[in-house]
Write a protein that holds these residues in place. Sequence first.
Motif, PDB file in Angstrom:
ATOM      1  N   ASN A 267       0.917  -1.369  -0.059  1.00 11.32           N
ATOM      2  CA  ASN A 267       0.022  -0.086  -0.108  1.00 11.32           C
ATOM      3  C   ASN A 267       0.868   1.416  -0.111  1.00 11.32           C
ATOM      4  N   PHE A 268       2.088   1.127  -0.379  1.00 10.59           N
ATOM      5  CA  PHE A 268       2.973   2.228  -0.490  1.00 10.59           C
ATOM      6  C   PHE A 268       2.577   3.189  -1.848  1.00 10.59           C
ATOM      7  N   GLY A 269       2.353   4.579  -1.542  1.00  8.52           N
ATOM      8  CA  GLY A 269       2.248   5.072  -2.895  1.00  8.52           C
ATOM      9  C   GLY A 269       0.628   5.282  -3.432  1.00  8.52           C
ATOM     10  N   VAL A 270       0.114   4.416  -2.837  1.00  7.94           N
ATOM     11  CA  VAL A 270      -1.472   4.382  -3.217  1.00  7.94           C
ATOM     12  C   VAL A 270      -2.245   5.494  -2.724  1.00  7.94           C
ATOM     13  N   ARG A 271      -2.021   6.063  -1.700  1.00  7.41           N
ATOM     14  CA  ARG A 271      -2.683   7.291  -1.510  1.00  7.41           C
ATOM     15  C   ARG A 271      -2.450   8.535  -2.335  1.00  7.41           C
ATOM     16  N   GLN A 272      -1.215   8.556  -2.724  1.00  5.70           N
ATOM     17  CA  GLN A 272      -0.865   9.618  -3.717  1.00  5.70           C
ATOM     18  C   GLN A 272      -1.343   9.548  -4.817  1.00  5.70           C
ATOM     19  N   LEU A 273      -1.470   8.271  -5.421  1.00  9.54           N
ATOM     20  CA  LEU A 273      -2.054   7.957  -6.772  1.00  9.54           C
ATOM     21  C   LEU A 273      -3.632   8.419  -6.622  1.00  9.54           C
ATOM     22  N   LEU A 274      -4.347   7.923  -5.537  1.00 13.19           N
ATOM     23  CA  LEU A 274      -5.755   8.315  -5.593  1.00 13.19           C
ATOM     24  C   LEU A 274      -5.886  10.104  -5.583  1.00 13.19           C
ATOM     25  N   ASP A 275      -5.082  10.570  -4.776  1.00 15.41           N
ATOM     26  CA  ASP A 275      -5.196  12.125  -4.542  1.00 15.41           C
ATOM     27  C   ASP A 275      -4.847  12.745  -5.953  1.00 15.41           C
ATOM     28  N   LEU A 276      -3.733  12.158  -6.620  1.00 18.49           N
ATOM     29  CA  LEU A 276      -3.402  12.695  -7.924  1.00 18.49           C
ATOM     30  C   LEU A 276      -4.780  12.387  -9.054  1.00 18.49           C
ATOM     31  N   LEU A 277      -5.378  11.352  -8.876  1.00 13.89           N
ATOM     32  CA  LEU A 277      -6.663  11.133  -9.498  1.00 13.89           C
ATOM     33  C   LEU A 277      -7.668  12.125  -9.257  1.00 13.89           C
ATOM     34  N   VAL A 278      -7.860  12.278  -8.060  1.00 15.10           N
ATOM     35  CA  VAL A 278      -8.713  13.258  -7.890  1.00 15.10           C
ATOM     36  C   VAL A 278      -8.401  14.748  -8.252  1.00 15.10           C
ATOM     37  N   GLU A 279      -7.063  15.115  -8.115  1.00 15.29           N
ATOM     38  CA  GLU A 279      -6.764  16.416  -8.226  1.00 15.29           C
ATOM     39  C   GLU A 279      -6.620  16.623  -9.989  1.00 15.29           C
ATOM     40  N   LEU A 280      -5.917  15.786 -10.452  1.00 13.41           N
ATOM     41  CA  LEU A 280      -5.720  15.974 -11.807  1.00 13.41           C
ATOM     42  C   LEU A 280      -6.321  15.252 -12.953  1.00 13.41           C
ATOM     43  N   ALA A 281      -6.754  14.069 -12.669  1.00 16.98           N
ATOM     44  CA  ALA A 281      -7.257  13.110 -13.827  1.00 16.98           C
ATOM     45  C   ALA A 281      -8.788  13.846 -14.373  1.00 16.98           C
ATOM     46  N   PRO A 282      -8.756  13.875 -15.933  1.00 19.23           N
ATOM     47  CA  PRO A 282     -10.014  14.628 -16.237  1.00 19.23           C
ATOM     48  C   PRO A 282     -11.243  14.013 -15.922  1.00 19.23           C
ATOM     49  N   ARG A 283     -12.250  15.034 -15.622  1.00 23.35           N
ATOM     50  CA  ARG A 283     -13.470  14.247 -15.304  1.00 23.35           C
ATOM     51  C   ARG A 283     -14.246  13.991 -16.486  1.00 23.35           C
ATOM     52  N   PRO A 284     -15.485  13.608 -16.435  1.00 22.94           N
ATOM     53  CA  PRO A 284     -16.158  13.382 -17.566  1.00 22.94           C
ATOM     54  C   PRO A 284     -16.436  14.546 -18.325  1.00 22.94           C
ATOM     55  N   ASN A 285     -16.463  14.572 -19.498  1.00 20.87           N
ATOM     56  CA  ASN A 285     -16.697  15.735 -20.468  1.00 20.87           C
ATOM     57  C   ASN A 285     -17.602  15.533 -21.577  1.00 20.87           C
ATOM     58  N   ARG A 286     -17.913  16.600 -22.337  1.00 24.08           N
ATOM     59  CA  ARG A 286     -18.992  16.405 -23.583  1.00 24.08           C
ATOM     60  C   ARG A 286     -18.344  15.531 -24.262  1.00 24.08           C
ATOM     61  N   ARG A 287     -19.385  14.541 -24.744  1.00 22.98           N
ATOM     62  CA  ARG A 287     -18.850  13.343 -25.669  1.00 22.98           C
ATOM     63  C   ARG A 287     -19.120  13.701 -27.063  1.00 22.98           C
ATOM     64  N   LEU A 288     -18.528  13.438 -28.089  1.00 19.53           N
ATOM     65  CA  LEU A 288     -18.762  13.815 -29.532  1.00 19.53           C
ATOM     66  C   LEU A 288     -19.750  12.575 -30.056  1.00 19.53           C
ATOM     67  N   ASP A 289     -20.718  13.071 -30.399  1.00 16.25           N
ATOM     68  CA  ASP A 289     -21.735  12.074 -31.381  1.00 16.25           C
ATOM     69  C   ASP A 289     -21.187  11.524 -32.659  1.00 16.25           C
ATOM     70  N   ALA A 290     -21.747  10.807 -33.241  1.00 18.69           N
ATOM     71  CA  ALA A 290     -21.312   9.977 -34.525  1.00 18.69           C
ATOM     72  C   ALA A 290     -21.043  11.183 -35.559  1.00 18.69           C
ATOM     73  N   GLY A 291     -21.815  12.382 -35.316  1.00 21.39           N
ATOM     74  CA  GLY A 291     -21.469  13.299 -36.595  1.00 21.39           C
ATOM     75  C   GLY A 291     -20.713  14.309 -36.078  1.00 21.39           C
ATOM     76  N   GLY A 292     -19.949  14.088 -34.871  1.00 19.34           N
ATOM     77  CA  GLY A 292     -18.983  14.935 -34.430  1.00 19.34           C
ATOM     78  C   GLY A 292     -19.582  16.270 -33.667  1.00 19.34           C
ATOM     79  N   ALA A 293     -20.697  16.220 -33.223  1.00 19.17           N
ATOM     80  CA  ALA A 293     -21.104  17.095 -32.445  1.00 19.17           C
ATOM     81  C   ALA A 293     -21.032  16.954 -30.985  1.00 19.17           C
ATOM     82  N   PRO A 294     -20.725  17.866 -29.999  1.00 21.91           N
ATOM     83  CA  PRO A 294     -20.621  17.406 -28.821  1.00 21.91           C
ATOM     84  C   PRO A 294     -21.998  17.317 -28.265  1.00 21.91           C
ATOM     85  N   ARG A 295     -22.071  16.288 -27.366  1.00 16.96           N
ATOM     86  CA  ARG A 295     -23.349  16.280 -26.492  1.00 16.96           C
ATOM     87  C   ARG A 295     -22.918  16.923 -25.117  1.00 16.96           C
ATOM     88  N   GLU A 296     -23.757  17.680 -24.584  1.00 15.03           N
ATOM     89  CA  GLU A 296     -23.472  18.598 -23.438  1.00 15.03           C
ATOM     90  C   GLU A 296     -23.647  17.485 -22.423  1.00 15.03           C
TER      91      GLU A 296
END
Length: 537
Positions: A267-296
Amino acid sequence: MTASQTAAVAPHEVTREAGRRRTFAVISHPDAGKSTLTEALALHAKVLTSAGAVHGKGGRRGVTSDWLEMEQARGISITSAALQFGYGDTVINLLDTPGHSDFSEDTYRVLSAVDSAVMLLDAAKGLEPQTLKLFDVCRHRGIPVITFINKWDRPGRDALDLCDELSERINLQAMPLTWPVGEAGHFRGALDVRTGGMVRYQRTAGGATVAPETHLDAEQASTEEGAGWEQAREESELLISSGGEFDIERFSDATATPVLFGAAVLNFGVRQLLDLLVELAPRPNRRLDAGGAPRELDSPFSAFVFKVQTGMDRSHRDQIAFARVCSGRFERGMTVTNATTGRPFATKYVQQVFGQQRSTLDVAYPGDVIGLVNATALRVGDTLYLDRPPVRFPGLPSFAPSHFAVVRPRDLGRAKQFRKGVDQLASEGVVQVLRSDRRGDATPVFAVVGPMQFDVATHRLDVEFGVPVTLDRLQYSVVRRLVEPAHRSLIDSSGRGEVLTRTDGAELALFTDEVALGVITRQHPELGVEHLVAGTD
Ligand code: G4P
């Protein structure tokens, strides 16, 4: 559920909830420690009372995803599931990817449903073949990657050398956020690059509980750790001054990777990884549909199916379709539309699957994975949506297969069950199913990326559909898509290949090898065939 009910959902609720989600997968070579890391992450999030309860290897019981007997016999995880847990105010969705390269197509689909990935490396081995393949998929899809160098408690390679390997082999700049104090095998703790201090870890019995940490400032660390600390400082500074300074934009555009060192088993370094995910990992964002238009995100509910799985519950052989929510608030009981068929789909039975337990899921937000039970009408790649206007996300690609076999039921009296089983396997994407008039409808050809997929398919036909089958391998290894249907006979009559039709209608030309393809192409320069590139088919 009606449209007016959903209209009551405040848009900011969806955006806020989506902002709390981190949806990711761990990519690694088998044995790098993915199961161990999964347990450790869940342990830190306090889902489990002690590590070892999620994944089971070496006699440990209870596995998130090993529900097929064969998986257990082979000790590998073939199927995929999602694990959700809370960490502080964040909701972590960890999607499981199959460990074996024969199931890379499956993994690709899972990666289509994540917002980031954790690349897990064994400190003694660095980049291994399966990691490279999976990393390629991430790069292709522009998925930001965090690197966790594992097993630092054991003798391994030099830390700088491992980071250099990332830039030299995959052109990914390492941006260290922690640096190990003590060379591999003598892991004392980690230099935290951003605070300049040290986190010292303490071992616990069998790594079954969270490892206590002591925080030291640079001066204390220097006094107490001496040469080990100085080396960590020098090495990390060297890397940072030669292009490894942390830059969130380079992480987001997937040209550089934050690097952490740890030992999942302790369990060494695992907290740092979780904290990093919280801090930096992208959140869900608009997804492009098949025609390339973003779905809000705050558009009405929409999701796409990335995995269909049968037989998770031995007592009732059911089928679950896993879908990633892309927009809106999902509520159990909604009747949504399947964009592929235009048919309504009632979501009365929706579950969250965690280990062998399932719990009914009532509400979900963008980034979450919902398990739709008894979803026999759903296929991998289908889009589900609520309300008008309709939306359709891009379909999921199938890989270029390289192994082919004719499949026949041993007992011709079971032709009906055979057909049902084959159709089921095709719809789940377990194998690609090809047919041709020449071979006849009753003798389909299974096409796979890795031969272990044959084993899964035959096992399932036998156990689930009561149809033992024989497989006759075909001597083809090269496949192209036929773009000019009129050229079919050129190939069929050449004696060097043949054309079959996949269940999705694609016409695939199979050749014994590149030489055979070369000969036919030279004889018929007009031949209309094209590559099925992995991931872009
Ligand atoms: P996988 O899912 O990626 O295939 O790997 P898994 O977690 O099963 O780990 C593979 C082996 O590596 C396991 O040992 C596991 O205990 C070990 N391991 C994982 N993380 C670390 C680490 O940080 N340090 C050390 N020293 N070992 C680690 P095994 O002997 O195959 O199984 P087991 O009997 O220990 O469970």
